[in-house]
Design a protein around this motif. Structure first.
Motif, PDB file in Angstrom:
ATOM      1  N   TYR A  19       0.881  -1.167   0.000  1.00 21.93           N
ATOM      2  CA  TYR A  19       0.000   0.000   0.000  1.00 21.93           C
ATOM      3  C   TYR A  19       0.914   1.211   0.000  1.00 21.93           C
ATOM      4  O   TYR A  19       1.934   1.235   0.697  1.00 21.93           O
ATOM      5  N   CYS A  20       0.578   2.234  -0.784  1.00 20.92           N
ATOM      6  CA  CYS A  20       1.453   3.401  -0.849  1.00 20.92           C
ATOM      7  C   CYS A  20       0.669   4.658  -1.204  1.00 20.92           C
ATOM      8  O   CYS A  20      -0.525   4.605  -1.519  1.00 20.92           O
ATOM      9  N   LEU A  21       1.369   5.762  -1.160  1.00 14.44           N
ATOM     10  CA  LEU A  21       0.847   7.049  -1.604  1.00 14.44           C
ATOM     11  C   LEU A  21       1.627   7.439  -2.847  1.00 14.44           C
ATOM     12  O   LEU A  21       2.862   7.449  -2.832  1.00 14.44           O
ATOM     13  N   PHE A  22       0.915   7.727  -3.924  1.00 15.36           N
ATOM     14  CA  PHE A  22       1.565   8.197  -5.142  1.00 15.36           C
ATOM     15  C   PHE A  22       1.635   9.714  -5.079  1.00 15.36           C
ATOM     16  O   PHE A  22       0.649  10.381  -4.815  1.00 15.36           O
ATOM     17  N   LYS A  23       2.832  10.221  -5.308  1.00 15.88           N
ATOM     18  CA  LYS A  23       3.069  11.660  -5.193  1.00 15.88           C
ATOM     19  C   LYS A  23       3.226  12.257  -6.585  1.00 15.88           C
ATOM     20  O   LYS A  23       3.807  11.638  -7.473  1.00 15.88           O
ATOM     21  N   PRO A  24       2.728  13.464  -6.753  1.00 14.44           N
ATOM     22  CA  PRO A  24       2.859  14.122  -8.053  1.00 14.44           C
ATOM     23  C   PRO A  24       4.311  14.522  -8.311  1.00 14.44           C
ATOM     24  O   PRO A  24       5.085  14.724  -7.378  1.00 14.44           O
ATOM     25  N   THR A  25       4.662  14.620  -9.572  1.00 17.26           N
ATOM     26  CA  THR A  25       6.003  15.046  -9.961  1.00 17.26           C
ATOM     27  C   THR A  25       5.869  16.232 -10.917  1.00 17.26           C
ATOM     28  O   THR A  25       4.820  16.475 -11.480  1.00 17.26           O
TER      29      THR A  25
ATOM     30  N   PHE B 219       5.952   4.739   0.860  1.00 18.30           N
ATOM     31  CA  PHE B 219       5.322   3.652   1.617  1.00 18.30           C
ATOM     32  C   PHE B 219       5.956   3.516   2.985  1.00 18.30           C
ATOM     33  O   PHE B 219       7.063   3.980   3.224  1.00 18.30           O
ATOM     34  N   ALA B 220       5.207   2.893   3.881  1.00 19.58           N
ATOM     35  CA  ALA B 220       5.646   2.706   5.263  1.00 19.58           C
ATOM     36  C   ALA B 220       5.562   1.227   5.610  1.00 19.58           C
ATOM     37  O   ALA B 220       4.729   0.501   5.067  1.00 19.58           O
ATOM     38  N   PRO B 221       6.402   0.773   6.545  1.00 21.76           N
ATOM     39  CA  PRO B 221       6.340  -0.635   6.963  1.00 21.76           C
ATOM     40  C   PRO B 221       5.028  -0.992   7.669  1.00 21.76           C
ATOM     41  O   PRO B 221       4.592  -2.127   7.606  1.00 21.76           O
ATOM     42  N   LYS B 222       4.411  -0.012   8.316  1.00 25.19           N
ATOM     43  CA  LYS B 222       3.148  -0.265   9.009  1.00 25.19           C
ATOM     44  C   LYS B 222       2.140   0.800   8.589  1.00 25.19           C
ATOM     45  O   LYS B 222       2.472   1.967   8.492  1.00 25.19           O
ATOM     46  N   VAL B 223       0.901   0.349   8.364  1.00 25.99           N
ATOM     47  CA  VAL B 223      -0.159   1.257   7.949  1.00 25.99           C
ATOM     48  C   VAL B 223      -1.260   1.200   8.995  1.00 25.99           C
ATOM     49  O   VAL B 223      -1.938   0.188   9.143  1.00 25.99           O
ATOM     50  N   ALA B 224      -1.419   2.283   9.724  1.00 21.00           N
ATOM     51  CA  ALA B 224      -2.428   2.334  10.786  1.00 21.00           C
ATOM     52  C   ALA B 224      -3.832   2.285  10.196  1.00 21.00           C
ATOM     53  O   ALA B 224      -4.098   2.897   9.165  1.00 21.00           O
ATOM     54  N   GLY B 225      -4.700   1.532  10.833  1.00 19.29           N
ATOM     55  CA  GLY B 225      -6.095   1.486  10.434  1.00 19.29           C
ATOM     56  C   GLY B 225      -6.396   0.651   9.207  1.00 19.29           C
ATOM     57  O   GLY B 225      -7.465   0.748   8.634  1.00 19.29           O
ATOM     58  N   SER B 226      -5.465  -0.170   8.782  1.00 25.29           N
ATOM     59  CA  SER B 226      -5.705  -1.020   7.618  1.00 25.29           C
ATOM     60  C   SER B 226      -5.473  -2.477   7.986  1.00 25.29           C
ATOM     61  O   SER B 226      -4.903  -2.783   9.020  1.00 25.29           O
ATOM     62  N   LYS B 227      -5.924  -3.347   7.121  1.00 25.20           N
ATOM     63  CA  LYS B 227      -5.739  -4.779   7.330  1.00 25.20           C
ATOM     64  C   LYS B 227      -4.712  -5.292   6.321  1.00 25.20           C
ATOM     65  O   LYS B 227      -5.043  -5.995   5.379  1.00 25.20           O
ATOM     66  N   LEU B 228      -3.475  -4.883   6.546  1.00 23.98           N
ATOM     67  CA  LEU B 228      -2.356  -5.248   5.676  1.00 23.98           C
ATOM     68  C   LEU B 228      -1.269  -5.919   6.510  1.00 23.98           C
ATOM     69  O   LEU B 228      -0.213  -5.335   6.755  1.00 23.98           O
TER      70      LEU B 228
ATOM     71  N   LYS C  34       9.709   5.335   3.222  1.00 28.78           N
ATOM     72  CA  LYS C  34      10.627   5.547   2.101  1.00 28.78           C
ATOM     73  C   LYS C  34       9.874   6.230   0.971  1.00 28.78           C
ATOM     74  O   LYS C  34       8.706   5.940   0.717  1.00 28.78           O
ATOM     75  N   VAL C  35      10.565   7.137   0.292  1.00 27.78           N
ATOM     76  CA  VAL C  35      10.041   7.776  -0.908  1.00 27.78           C
ATOM     77  C   VAL C  35      10.870   7.265  -2.080  1.00 27.78           C
ATOM     78  O   VAL C  35      12.096   7.392  -2.083  1.00 27.78           O
ATOM     79  N   VAL C  36      10.193   6.673  -3.042  1.00 26.28           N
ATOM     80  CA  VAL C  36      10.869   6.077  -4.197  1.00 26.28           C
ATOM     81  C   VAL C  36      10.461   6.846  -5.450  1.00 26.28           C
ATOM     82  O   VAL C  36       9.267   7.041  -5.706  1.00 26.28           O
ATOM     83  N   THR C  37      11.452   7.276  -6.209  1.00 20.91           N
ATOM     84  CA  THR C  37      11.206   7.927  -7.495  1.00 20.91           C
ATOM     85  C   THR C  37      11.870   7.069  -8.564  1.00 20.91           C
ATOM     86  O   THR C  37      13.070   6.806  -8.495  1.00 20.91           O
ATOM     87  N   VAL C  38      11.068   6.625  -9.525  1.00 18.94           N
ATOM     88  CA  VAL C  38      11.565   5.767 -10.595  1.00 18.94           C
ATOM     89  C   VAL C  38      11.291   6.460 -11.924  1.00 18.94           C
ATOM     90  O   VAL C  38      10.154   6.863 -12.198  1.00 18.94           O
ATOM     91  N   VAL C  39      12.332   6.585 -12.747  1.00 20.92           N
ATOM     92  CA  VAL C  39      12.193   7.193 -14.068  1.00 20.92           C
ATOM     93  C   VAL C  39      12.347   6.089 -15.114  1.00 20.92           C
ATOM     94  O   VAL C  39      13.336   5.361 -15.113  1.00 20.92           O
TER      95      VAL C  39
ATOM     96  N   GLY D 131      -3.002   4.179  -3.116  1.00 20.74           N
ATOM     97  CA  GLY D 131      -3.040   3.063  -4.051  1.00 20.74           C
ATOM     98  C   GLY D 131      -2.109   1.946  -3.656  1.00 20.74           C
ATOM     99  O   GLY D 131      -1.683   1.835  -2.497  1.00 20.74           O
ATOM    100  N   TYR D 132      -1.805   1.108  -4.638  1.00 23.97           N
ATOM    101  CA  TYR D 132      -0.943  -0.048  -4.429  1.00 23.97           C
ATOM    102  C   TYR D 132       0.131  -0.081  -5.511  1.00 23.97           C
ATOM    103  O   TYR D 132      -0.106   0.311  -6.653  1.00 23.97           O
ATOM    104  N   ALA D 133       1.304  -0.569  -5.138  1.00 23.33           N
ATOM    105  CA  ALA D 133       2.383  -0.797  -6.093  1.00 23.33           C
ATOM    106  C   ALA D 133       2.868  -2.224  -5.912  1.00 23.33           C
ATOM    107  O   ALA D 133       2.929  -2.723  -4.786  1.00 23.33           O
TER     108      ALA D 133
END
Length: 141
Positions: free
Chosen positions: A32-38, A111-120, A93-98, A50-52
């Motif tokens: 589970y992650c957050l997609f950031k604008p570029t 993304f984070a190792p732990k996501v509060a309030g989710s079932k992951l 961690k913030v990952v930028t892939v070109v 979203g998910y990656a």
């Protein structure tokens, strides 16, 4: 579906990413992650949940959940020309892939190792696996 109707569970994540698989391809890891604008006009209000995932055939899969609609994309990891992995708060961690397959595309996610309030329950081990794969690819560039 929209970001408001998501439950953010392992089952939902796998189902969403498996729609992008080709033939006998399978997911190696998914988070589970957050997609950031570029780009120059990027705003923090444009962050999307979203998910990656990374497959055994070397593809990066992305499912982004906007307020109203969903967006999915798959990228061939052989087309990667740059990877940046930066630490963020609380072990995130913030990952930028070109990617460059004749057209340059940038995917940035956090993304984070732990996501509060989710079932992951597998998020932590999946984060480790994703970082291993991305760092291995980064070292080859």
């Amino acid at each position: 579906m929209s970001s408001f109707t998501k439950k953010y569970t392992d089952e939902e994540m796998n189902a969403a990413l498996e729609k992008l698989l080709i033939g006998s391809e399978r997911l190696e890891t998914a988070v589970y992650c957050l997609f950031k604008p570029t780009g120059f006009f990027a705003r923090s209000s444009d962050i999307i949940t979203g998910y990656a995932g990374i497959t055994d055939m070397g593809r990066l899969l992305c499912c982004k959940y906007h307020t109203i609609n969903d967006e999915s994309a798959a990228y061939n990891m052989e087309d990667i020309v740059q990877i940046k992995i930066k630490p963020a708060l609380l072990g995130q961690k913030v990952v930028t892939v070109v990617f460059d397959d004749g057209k340059k595309r940038t995917v940035k996610f956090q993304f984070a190792p732990k996501v509060a309030g989710s079932k992951l329950p597998n998020q932590e081990k999946n984060v480790v696996k994703m970082l291993e794969i991305l760092e291995a690819k980064q070292s080859k560039l």
